[in-house]
Design an enzyme around this catalytic site. Structure first.
Site, mmCIF file in Angstrom:
data_model
loop_
_atom_site.group_PDB
_atom_site.id
_atom_site.type_symbol
_atom_site.label_atom_id
_atom_site.label_comp_id
_atom_site.label_asym_id
_atom_site.label_seq_id
_atom_site.Cartn_x
_atom_site.Cartn_y
_atom_site.Cartn_z
ATOM 1 C CB SER A 142 -0.957 -0.057 1.201
ATOM 2 O OG SER A 142 -1.913 0.962 1.158
ATOM 3 C CG HIS A 186 -4.360 -1.749 -1.916
ATOM 4 N ND1 HIS A 186 -4.855 -2.427 -0.829
ATOM 5 C CD2 HIS A 186 -3.761 -0.635 -1.397
ATOM 6 C CE1 HIS A 186 -4.568 -1.785 0.275
ATOM 7 N NE2 HIS A 186 -3.910 -0.690 -0.037
#
Length: 203
Positions: free
Chosen positions: A107, A132
């Site tokens: 992330s 993501h």
């Protein structure tokens, strides 16, 4: 007063003793490595951690603006705003910031890994990288929820464009690949452009 987990954690941090002209001097291991221009970004990316990382980056710039800084990342990600404070400082200061993934960079951790100086972004062989789209949740009136949804979409678009710039991937590829959790090995992260090389030995 320290709480119990914090005091236990501090007790586990090794100390390094050095001989100086004035006698012995002891450092915790992280302070000693900071003297070598090494910063550790470990754990959740949040405001307190971001402030510490930013302060260390600014300090090392003031010490030697022409020497590289080495940012070691082992993080599951976290707050976008905290991460962007670190990212913007990395781009703002004069020294190149070399990033190294140890363990995982997921992330926002992966975003910061990719944001290192071009040619100086690395993974160790068994590290994992995950990209993501940003996560968000909000409760309240429908109009406020709509405002926050719009903000998250704006952040998503901005992060995707920045990842495209850092990796060299087309924007539509980034949009597709960040739609869901996308895990990569160190080699796959290098092929994707998130890092420049996989290091198995110090050069």
């Amino acid at each position: 007063m320290q709480n119990a987990p914090e005091s236990v954690l501090n007790a586990l941090v090794p100390m390094v003793v050095e001989q100086t002209a004035k006698g012995e001097r002891s450092y915790d291991i992280y302070s000693r490595l900071l003297k070598e221009r090494v910063i550790f970004l470990v754990g959740q990316v949040e405001e307190h951690m971001a402030n510490l990382i930013v302060a260390q980056l600014l300090f090392l710039e003031s010490e030697s603006p022409d020497k590289d800084i080495y940012l070691y990342i082992n993080s599951p990600g976290g707050s976008v705003t905290a991460g962007m404070a670190i990212y913007d400082t990395m781009q703002f200061i004069k020294p190149n910031v070399s990033t190294v993934c140890i363990g995982q960079a997921a992330s926002m951790g992966a975003f910061l890994l990719a944001g290192g100086a071009k040619g100086k972004r690395h993974c160790l062989p068994n590290s994992r990288v995950m990209i993501h789209q940003p996560l968000g949740g909000f409760q309240g009136q429908a109009s406020d929820i709509a405002i926050h949804a719009q903000e998250i979409l704006g952040i998503k678009n901005k992060l995707n464009q920045m990842l495209a710039d850092h990796t060299g991937q087309p924007l539509e590829v980034i949009e597709r690949d960040t739609d869901r959790d996308n895990f990569m090995s160190a080699t796959e992260a290098a092929e994707y452009g998130l890092v420049d090389s996989v290091l198995d030995k110090r050069g």
